[in-house]
Design a protein around this motif. Structure first.
Motif, PDB file in Angstrom:
ATOM      1  N   VAL A  52       0.854  -1.186   0.000  1.00  0.00           N
ATOM      2  CA  VAL A  52       0.000   0.000   0.000  1.00  0.00           C
ATOM      3  C   VAL A  52       0.891   1.238   0.000  1.00  0.00           C
ATOM      4  O   VAL A  52       1.818   1.339   0.809  1.00  0.00           O
ATOM      5  CB  VAL A  52      -0.932   0.018   1.222  1.00  0.00           C
ATOM      6  N   ARG A  53       0.609   2.177  -0.876  1.00  0.00           N
ATOM      7  CA  ARG A  53       1.432   3.377  -0.985  1.00  0.00           C
ATOM      8  C   ARG A  53       0.555   4.623  -0.816  1.00  0.00           C
ATOM      9  O   ARG A  53      -0.273   4.929  -1.666  1.00  0.00           O
ATOM     10  CB  ARG A  53       2.161   3.410  -2.330  1.00  0.00           C
ATOM     11  N   LEU A  54       0.764   5.312   0.292  1.00  0.00           N
ATOM     12  CA  LEU A  54      -0.015   6.504   0.618  1.00  0.00           C
ATOM     13  C   LEU A  54       0.514   7.718  -0.136  1.00  0.00           C
ATOM     14  O   LEU A  54       1.715   7.985  -0.132  1.00  0.00           O
ATOM     15  CB  LEU A  54       0.029   6.765   2.118  1.00  0.00           C
ATOM     16  N   ILE A  55      -0.392   8.456  -0.767  1.00  0.00           N
ATOM     17  CA  ILE A  55      -0.048   9.713  -1.443  1.00  0.00           C
ATOM     18  C   ILE A  55      -0.831  10.813  -0.746  1.00  0.00           C
ATOM     19  O   ILE A  55      -2.036  10.976  -0.960  1.00  0.00           O
ATOM     20  CB  ILE A  55      -0.408   9.665  -2.940  1.00  0.00           C
ATOM     21  N   ASP A  56      -0.156  11.558   0.125  1.00  0.00           N
ATOM     22  CA  ASP A  56      -0.850  12.600   0.887  1.00  0.00           C
ATOM     23  C   ASP A  56      -0.244  13.978   0.700  1.00  0.00           C
ATOM     24  O   ASP A  56      -0.584  14.914   1.423  1.00  0.00           O
ATOM     25  CB  ASP A  56      -0.870  12.241   2.374  1.00  0.00           C
ATOM     26  N   GLN A  57       0.656  14.105  -0.267  1.00  0.00           N
ATOM     27  CA  GLN A  57       1.232  15.392  -0.617  1.00  0.00           C
ATOM     28  C   GLN A  57       1.056  15.614  -2.115  1.00  0.00           C
ATOM     29  O   GLN A  57       1.299  14.703  -2.908  1.00  0.00           O
ATOM     30  CB  GLN A  57       2.715  15.458  -0.252  1.00  0.00           C
ATOM     31  N   GLY A  58       0.623  16.810  -2.480  1.00  0.00           N
ATOM     32  CA  GLY A  58       0.374  17.099  -3.881  1.00  0.00           C
ATOM     33  C   GLY A  58       1.633  17.494  -4.625  1.00  0.00           C
ATOM     34  O   GLY A  58       2.753  17.221  -4.193  1.00  0.00           O
ATOM     35  N   GLY A  59       1.453  18.146  -5.753  1.00  0.00           N
ATOM     36  CA  GLY A  59       2.588  18.633  -6.525  1.00  0.00           C
ATOM     37  C   GLY A  59       3.332  17.531  -7.253  1.00  0.00           C
ATOM     38  O   GLY A  59       2.820  16.443  -7.504  1.00  0.00           O
ATOM     39  N   SER A  60       4.583  17.819  -7.566  1.00  0.00           N
ATOM     40  CA  SER A  60       5.388  16.889  -8.348  1.00  0.00           C
ATOM     41  C   SER A  60       5.664  15.591  -7.597  1.00  0.00           C
ATOM     42  O   SER A  60       5.833  14.531  -8.211  1.00  0.00           O
ATOM     43  CB  SER A  60       6.716  17.551  -8.745  1.00  0.00           C
ATOM     44  N   MET A  61       5.697  15.647  -6.254  1.00  0.00           N
ATOM     45  CA  MET A  61       5.937  14.424  -5.480  1.00  0.00           C
ATOM     46  C   MET A  61       4.804  13.423  -5.699  1.00  0.00           C
ATOM     47  O   MET A  61       5.044  12.224  -5.854  1.00  0.00           O
ATOM     48  CB  MET A  61       6.085  14.739  -3.993  1.00  0.00           C
ATOM     49  N   ALA A  62       3.563  13.902  -5.716  1.00  0.00           N
ATOM     50  CA  ALA A  62       2.430  13.012  -5.938  1.00  0.00           C
ATOM     51  C   ALA A  62       2.487  12.412  -7.338  1.00  0.00           C
ATOM     52  O   ALA A  62       2.216  11.219  -7.529  1.00  0.00           O
ATOM     53  CB  ALA A  62       1.123  13.770  -5.740  1.00  0.00           C
ATOM     54  N   LEU A  63       2.850  13.231  -8.314  1.00  0.00           N
ATOM     55  CA  LEU A  63       2.948  12.726  -9.686  1.00  0.00           C
ATOM     56  C   LEU A  63       4.049  11.677  -9.790  1.00  0.00           C
ATOM     57  O   LEU A  63       3.893  10.667 -10.489  1.00  0.00           O
ATOM     58  CB  LEU A  63       3.217  13.886 -10.646  1.00  0.00           C
ATOM     59  N   ASP A  64       5.164  11.897  -9.071  1.00  0.00           N
ATOM     60  CA  ASP A  64       6.242  10.902  -9.050  1.00  0.00           C
ATOM     61  C   ASP A  64       5.748   9.591  -8.447  1.00  0.00           C
ATOM     62  O   ASP A  64       6.054   8.497  -8.962  1.00  0.00           O
ATOM     63  CB  ASP A  64       7.420  11.414  -8.222  1.00  0.00           C
ATOM     64  N   GLN A  65       4.973   9.687  -7.363  1.00  0.00           N
ATOM     65  CA  GLN A  65       4.487   8.481  -6.698  1.00  0.00           C
ATOM     66  C   GLN A  65       3.533   7.695  -7.587  1.00  0.00           C
ATOM     67  O   GLN A  65       3.552   6.460  -7.587  1.00  0.00           O
ATOM     68  CB  GLN A  65       3.799   8.849  -5.382  1.00  0.00           C
ATOM     69  N   VAL A  66       2.705   8.390  -8.331  1.00  0.00           N
ATOM     70  CA  VAL A  66       1.806   7.709  -9.266  1.00  0.00           C
ATOM     71  C   VAL A  66       2.620   6.997 -10.342  1.00  0.00           C
ATOM     72  O   VAL A  66       2.367   5.824 -10.670  1.00  0.00           O
ATOM     73  CB  VAL A  66       0.818   8.712  -9.906  1.00  0.00           C
ATOM     74  N   GLU A  67       3.592   7.691 -10.891  1.00  0.00           N
ATOM     75  CA  GLU A  67       4.434   7.095 -11.939  1.00  0.00           C
ATOM     76  C   GLU A  67       5.173   5.867 -11.413  1.00  0.00           C
ATOM     77  O   GLU A  67       5.238   4.825 -12.087  1.00  0.00           O
ATOM     78  CB  GLU A  67       5.433   8.135 -12.446  1.00  0.00           C
TER      79      GLU A  67
END
Length: 323
Positions: free
Chosen positions: A200-215
């Motif tokens: 499970v991978r939590l994404i709770d910060q927006g911006g480029s970090m969130a896009l990196d996590q999705v990728e």
């Protein structure tokens, strides 16, 4: 709601019957917390006037101030209301406009039309300031209970949740998105999901970090993403979901309504109403829906029982809990 690409109709629990073309006709009723047979006092009538409007925290502060001063509210100027609420006078004007009035004078006329209610003997049955505050708190709790009751009715059809659970259980890894107000919902879901899901991978910060996590999740094999999106919906959530869709992820969203701004980027929409009677939103129904979804995921994950037992054994060996 705008049409989606063919074959990608949203899954909407509790909706009306499908029409001849196979499309779902949505029927969402707004739950009510007003008790039957109850005659509201001055504060109750004000709460009824404000009910159903999406107000900012500052505007809710003004509304609460008026409720607490329900008997005097029809005679207060906008400057006096601003002083009582600790806000600016233009904020009071914007509050009136948000309620659908041309300005504060029109709102005050409406407050005078509502009147003080039935006349009673002095000191007998009159609503005190303490009663008004208590009623306001009770109204908020009753509204949240109504939201949960509405969710219970929606869950009479379990198939949308079961389908969402199958999609999420099969995704390895499983990204869980929740920004700003929805971060608490995402944190809670991810915390418990990690006990039964292997990645499970939590994404709770927006911006480029969130896009990196999705990728990164897509590169690791993710096939679905769950998003918790609550009012006021951050623009960053739209950006992240857009990236997820471009990457081919199936998006499951828990939001307050099937008409939420993120609906067009969602494959499976699971609505759960949000309370808005306090200064800050209350989200008991979305949290409950998240737990229901986790329960369904456990049934889809054959190793979930073994993983839970292993956790309990480890917790006992480490003395993790005191009770």
């Amino acid at each position: 709601m705008q049409s989606r690409e063919p074959g990608r109709s949203p899954i909407i629990p509790g909706c009306g019957s499908s029409n001849a073309k196979g499309r779902v006709s949505v029927s969402e009723e707004t739950p009510s917390a007003v008790g039957e047979g109850v005659t509201p006092g001055p504060s109750g009538r004000l709460l009824g006037l404000f009910d159903g409007h999406r107000l900012t925290p500052t505007q809710r502060r003004i509304a609460h101030c008026l409720v607490r001063n329900a008997a005097d509210a029809p005679f207060l100027s906008s400057v006096e209301v601003a002083e009582l609420a600790g806000v600016s006078q233009p904020s009071v004007t914007r509050f009136a406009v948000a309620l659908g009035f041309d300005g504060y004078p029109a709102l005050r006329r409406r407050l005078r039309e509502l009147g003080p209610g039935d006349q009673v003997e002095p000191g007998v049955g009159q609503e005190t300031a303490k009663d008004a505050v208590r009623n306001e708190q009770q109204q908020a709790v009753l509204a949240e209970i109504a939201n949960l009751q509405h969710l219970a009715a929606v869950l009479a059809d379990p198939e949308p949740v079961l389908q969402a659970a199958r999609l999420l259980a099969a995704s390895r890894p499983l990204p869980v998105l929740g920004l700003r107000a929805a971060s608490a919902q995402a944190h809670g879901f991810a915390y418990f999901a990690a006990k039964v899901h292997p990645d499970v991978r939590l994404i709770d910060q927006g911006g480029s970090m969130a896009l990196d996590q999705v990728e990164q999740a897509v590169q690791a094999g993710a096939t679905a993403l769950i998003c918790f999106s609550l009012p006021r919906h951050p623009r960053e959530v739209v950006d992240v979901l857009s990236a997820a869709k471009r990457a081919g992820l199936t998006v499951v969203t828990v939001a307050e309504s099937v008409f939420a701004p993120v609906a067009e980027l969602t494959d499976v929409m699971l609505p759960a109403a949000v309370g808005s009677s306090l200064v800050f939103d209350t989200a008991c129904a979305p949290m409950m829906l998240g737990r229901v979804l986790l329960q369904a995921m456990c049934d889809e994950l054959p190793e979930s029982v073994a993983r839970l037992e292993a956790f309990e054994q480890g917790a006992a060996a480490r003395g993790l809990f005191v009770g």
